[in-house]
Design an enzyme around this catalytic site. Sequence first.
Site, PDB file in Angstrom:
ATOM      1  N   CYS A 170       1.343  -9.750  15.242  1.00 57.14           N
ATOM      2  CA  CYS A 170       2.471  -8.928  15.673  1.00 57.14           C
ATOM      3  C   CYS A 170       3.737  -9.769  15.760  1.00 57.14           C
ATOM      4  O   CYS A 170       4.843  -9.229  15.787  1.00 57.14           O
ATOM      5  CB  CYS A 170       2.242  -8.321  17.047  1.00 57.14           C
ATOM      6  SG  CYS A 170       0.974  -7.059  17.108  1.00 57.14           S
TER       7      CYS A 170
ATOM      8  N   HIS B  55      -4.218  -5.277  16.796  1.00 56.51           N
ATOM      9  CA  HIS B  55      -5.016  -6.070  15.862  1.00 56.51           C
ATOM     10  C   HIS B  55      -6.432  -6.352  16.331  1.00 56.51           C
ATOM     11  O   HIS B  55      -7.261  -6.806  15.550  1.00 56.51           O
ATOM     12  CB  HIS B  55      -4.299  -7.389  15.559  1.00 56.51           C
ATOM     13  CG  HIS B  55      -3.027  -7.189  14.803  1.00 56.51           C
ATOM     14  ND1 HIS B  55      -1.810  -7.080  15.414  1.00 56.51           N
ATOM     15  CD2 HIS B  55      -2.812  -7.024  13.478  1.00 56.51           C
ATOM     16  CE1 HIS B  55      -0.883  -6.877  14.504  1.00 56.51           C
ATOM     17  NE2 HIS B  55      -1.456  -6.824  13.324  1.00 56.51           N
TER      18      HIS B  55
ATOM     19  N   HIS C 220       4.227   1.475   1.971  1.00 57.65           N
ATOM     20  CA  HIS C 220       5.366   0.773   1.376  1.00 57.65           C
ATOM     21  C   HIS C 220       5.948   1.569   0.216  1.00 57.65           C
ATOM     22  O   HIS C 220       7.156   1.725   0.082  1.00 57.65           O
ATOM     23  CB  HIS C 220       4.942  -0.609   0.853  1.00 57.65           C
ATOM     24  CG  HIS C 220       4.288  -1.462   1.905  1.00 57.65           C
ATOM     25  ND1 HIS C 220       3.013  -1.959   1.764  1.00 57.65           N
ATOM     26  CD2 HIS C 220       4.718  -1.867   3.117  1.00 57.65           C
ATOM     27  CE1 HIS C 220       2.707  -2.660   2.844  1.00 57.65           C
ATOM     28  NE2 HIS C 220       3.716  -2.615   3.682  1.00 57.65           N
TER      29      HIS C 220
ATOM     30  N   LYS D 216      -6.449   8.681  10.472  1.00 59.89           N
ATOM     31  CA  LYS D 216      -5.724   7.510   9.997  1.00 59.89           C
ATOM     32  C   LYS D 216      -6.435   6.953   8.773  1.00 59.89           C
ATOM     33  O   LYS D 216      -7.658   7.000   8.693  1.00 59.89           O
ATOM     34  CB  LYS D 216      -5.741   6.441  11.100  1.00 59.89           C
ATOM     35  CG  LYS D 216      -4.365   6.147  11.680  1.00 59.89           C
ATOM     36  CD  LYS D 216      -4.463   5.090  12.744  1.00 59.89           C
ATOM     37  CE  LYS D 216      -3.587   3.907  12.364  1.00 59.89           C
ATOM     38  NZ  LYS D 216      -3.347   3.015  13.513  1.00 59.89           N
TER      39      LYS D 216
ATOM     40  N   LYS E  86      -9.500   1.067   5.465  1.00 61.30           N
ATOM     41  CA  LYS E  86     -10.457   0.585   4.472  1.00 61.30           C
ATOM     42  C   LYS E  86     -11.884   0.889   4.915  1.00 61.30           C
ATOM     43  O   LYS E  86     -12.729   1.242   4.102  1.00 61.30           O
ATOM     44  CB  LYS E  86     -10.299  -0.930   4.284  1.00 61.30           C
ATOM     45  CG  LYS E  86      -8.988  -1.313   3.635  1.00 61.30           C
ATOM     46  CD  LYS E  86      -9.091  -1.327   2.116  1.00 61.30           C
ATOM     47  CE  LYS E  86      -7.727  -1.648   1.517  1.00 61.30           C
ATOM     48  NZ  LYS E  86      -7.556  -1.158   0.158  1.00 61.30           N
TER      49      LYS E  86
ATOM     50  N   CYS F 258       0.723 -12.544  20.269  1.00 59.35           N
ATOM     51  CA  CYS F 258      -0.089 -12.106  19.127  1.00 59.35           C
ATOM     52  C   CYS F 258       0.603 -12.581  17.848  1.00 59.35           C
ATOM     53  O   CYS F 258       1.722 -12.156  17.559  1.00 59.35           O
ATOM     54  CB  CYS F 258      -0.250 -10.591  19.095  1.00 59.35           C
ATOM     55  SG  CYS F 258      -1.114 -10.057  17.594  1.00 59.35           S
TER      56      CYS F 258
ATOM     57  N   HIS G 207       0.847  -1.202   0.000  1.00 56.64           N
ATOM     58  CA  HIS G 207       0.000   0.000   0.000  1.00 56.64           C
ATOM     59  C   HIS G 207       0.879   1.248   0.000  1.00 56.64           C
ATOM     60  O   HIS G 207       2.107   1.161  -0.102  1.00 56.64           O
ATOM     61  CB  HIS G 207      -0.978  -0.033   1.175  1.00 56.64           C
ATOM     62  CG  HIS G 207      -0.326  -0.158   2.523  1.00 56.64           C
ATOM     63  ND1 HIS G 207       0.494   0.812   3.053  1.00 56.64           N
ATOM     64  CD2 HIS G 207      -0.357  -1.163   3.435  1.00 56.64           C
ATOM     65  CE1 HIS G 207       0.922   0.432   4.235  1.00 56.64           C
ATOM     66  NE2 HIS G 207       0.426  -0.779   4.498  1.00 56.64           N
TER      67      HIS G 207
ATOM     68  N   CYS H 165      -5.233  -8.207  21.260  1.00 52.15           N
ATOM     69  CA  CYS H 165      -4.118  -7.324  20.883  1.00 52.15           C
ATOM     70  C   CYS H 165      -4.640  -5.901  20.687  1.00 52.15           C
ATOM     71  O   CYS H 165      -5.666  -5.696  20.032  1.00 52.15           O
ATOM     72  CB  CYS H 165      -3.482  -7.822  19.595  1.00 52.15           C
ATOM     73  SG  CYS H 165      -2.246  -6.705  18.930  1.00 52.15           S
TER      74      CYS H 165
HETATM   75 ZN   LIG Z   1      -1.145  -7.764  17.361  1.00 55.68          ZN
END
Ligand SMILES: [Zn+2]
Length: 703
Positions: free
Chosen positions: A140, A164, A21, A318, A321, A137, A18, A161
């Site tokens: 992670c 996440h 990167h 932020k 999606k 996690c 995305h 998490c």
């Molecule tokens: Zn995580």
Amino acid sequence: MNTFYVTTPIYYANSLPHLGHLYTMIVADTVARAKRQRGIETYFLTGTDEHGINIERAAQKAGRTPKEQADYVVSYYKKMTSEFALDTAHGGYDIFMRTTEPFHYEGVSELWRRIAKAKTPRGNDAIYKGHYEGWFCAPCAEYKTEDEYQKPANEGDPPTCLIHETPLDRVSEESYFFRLSDYDEALLSVYESRPDFVRPESRRNEVMSFVRGGLQDLSVSRLKTSVSWGVPVPDDPAHTMYVWFDALTNYITAIGFGNEEREQKVGFEKFWPALHLVGKDILRFHAVYWPAFLLAAGIELPRAIVAHGMWLDPNGRKMSKTLGNTIELDVLQKYFSIDAIRYFVLREMVFGQDGRFGYEGLIDRANSDLASGLGNLSSRTLTMIGKYCDGRIPSGVIAEDRLLQAKRAGIDTDQTTLAGFIETARDQYLLQFENLAFSRALETAWSIVSRADKMISDAKPWDLAKDENQKQTLSAVLYRAAETLRWLSVLLHPIMPGATQALWSQLGLEGSPAEINPSELKWGELKEGTAIADVQAIFPRIDKAKTMEQINADQKPSGAHATEADAVPGAPSATKPEPPMQHATEADAVGVTNYIEIDDFAKVDLRVGQVLSAERIPKADKLLLMKVDIGEEQPRQILAGIAQYYEPEQLVGRKVVIVANLKHRKLRGYESQGMVVAASYGEEGRPVIATFTEDVPNGARLK
Ligand SMILES: [Zn+2]
């Protein structure tokens, strides 16, 4: 040491590339090109991190093997790097590193062995076997401490998490540990003695306070029965290396650490240490764990670790999606030039801080800084050289007996004044660039653009051309403008490789600005008599209204998400109309006799336009025929009776006010689709075209 090594992180192969990167790669690519341009042998690494439980799970879900899963994701990265000209074929990265490479297994095993043999600064074994129990996690790929997870709502459920929001796994197993707790003082003394080791300073402070808070030993292996997809621990294949230990090591295995063949081909000795570019979210791994591993192994530390910020949407939220406010790579690729994207991200994000990215902002910058700025300077300079100098670079010299005339025409007779200004700006630009302050460096470069623009507007070459006695002045002005463009194409080459190459070629120059060391540029090296090439717009203007309409149409079928402004009820909207302006006009107008109602004024549709082209009409000495972009699909054709007061070249690129809803009419056989607003003064009714001193998009309505 005339080598340089720059890396992006290697990206975890569990999701597709995305904007984040792309951004890091553009920064690394720009840095690499700038080093190469200065004659420094440079190695640029990017790639993917392909091990770990997370890839195993993603592969399982997709019915693939872990390697097939990695190959699948890598194909998207390769597609991106090719489309955005960041791969080797386009002069970009030197290696797309993959942690599934056999030579990487060899190198990372070698690093493990070295650390396993080492003693910590406090005299303990650097690696030891123990038992670990904790909440882990998988996405992670790390164990979470109490302040890193959300406690469950119902007792008995696993915590989740914080990043996440997925349930954590309770893991208890035999594990190898790296004795990180023994490296706090050693790390702190590195941060203290090398203030540039972690940048920017705010991040360095964060890292230091994290280390001062005390370090816990790091579990660096999982039982193969839990995680099989990874590098086995040397001499104990029942264990798989922790994915971060494996991944971070790629930076040295890629260039030959632990593998003779790679060492011959690239050279660990030759290129290490590296400049690591990372996102701030993975700074701890790079600025704490990685240097600790290297200290333990007795390997030189990286040159520096530089953390950049995140891209937010235009409202500072932020990107996600669910909000539908992400920037899609395929949209960027479809509607924007690579150079405009590179320029935008480097100009817009103050390196190290968060930046804001919206398609509209990108169009505005591309139009104002590139099309109207550098692009306009180059097209008008080259067009005038074509017209007044037979398409050859003229002489920059003004003879002694012509100096007074040149002075009268408003040009600085001493060209070293301009040369001195540009040389100083160049030095400042290179320094800012070296410090990765790209945004400021570009501001500096654009001060050169403005200076050259001002020189042209002051000297008015179109007037000089009418006076035979001013031939030398005219030539000198155009020479200086062309020489300025040559410098700019060299300076800006690492940032906009395509456009600067085009500019270079249009100036009639051989080779590439990539071959010219900017610190060795000398004023006056542009040769008189050089034949320029055909003039083409290097930064075509983007029709904002039309492009936004297309982008919005493209995005609709893909999801139910609404436009940015609608996504969050009550969120500040960038497109919210401003309250109508109350000040000015009405009462303070002097000499106005018949007042009108505001409704009467509202009937006149005044729009901001930009003159795309202007030319004289045969046998009509008062009329100019212009094409004006007022943000519509097609530019308007407008005739104006100003030919006695304005030269066509003077108007190209200029922002004007157009009466857009004036009934079309025919003048001398040409249809005029609107009217240019101008003041009129003096007995002869001399026109002065209304304009703007601030940048304003085409098509904006005047109220
Ligand atoms: Zn995580």
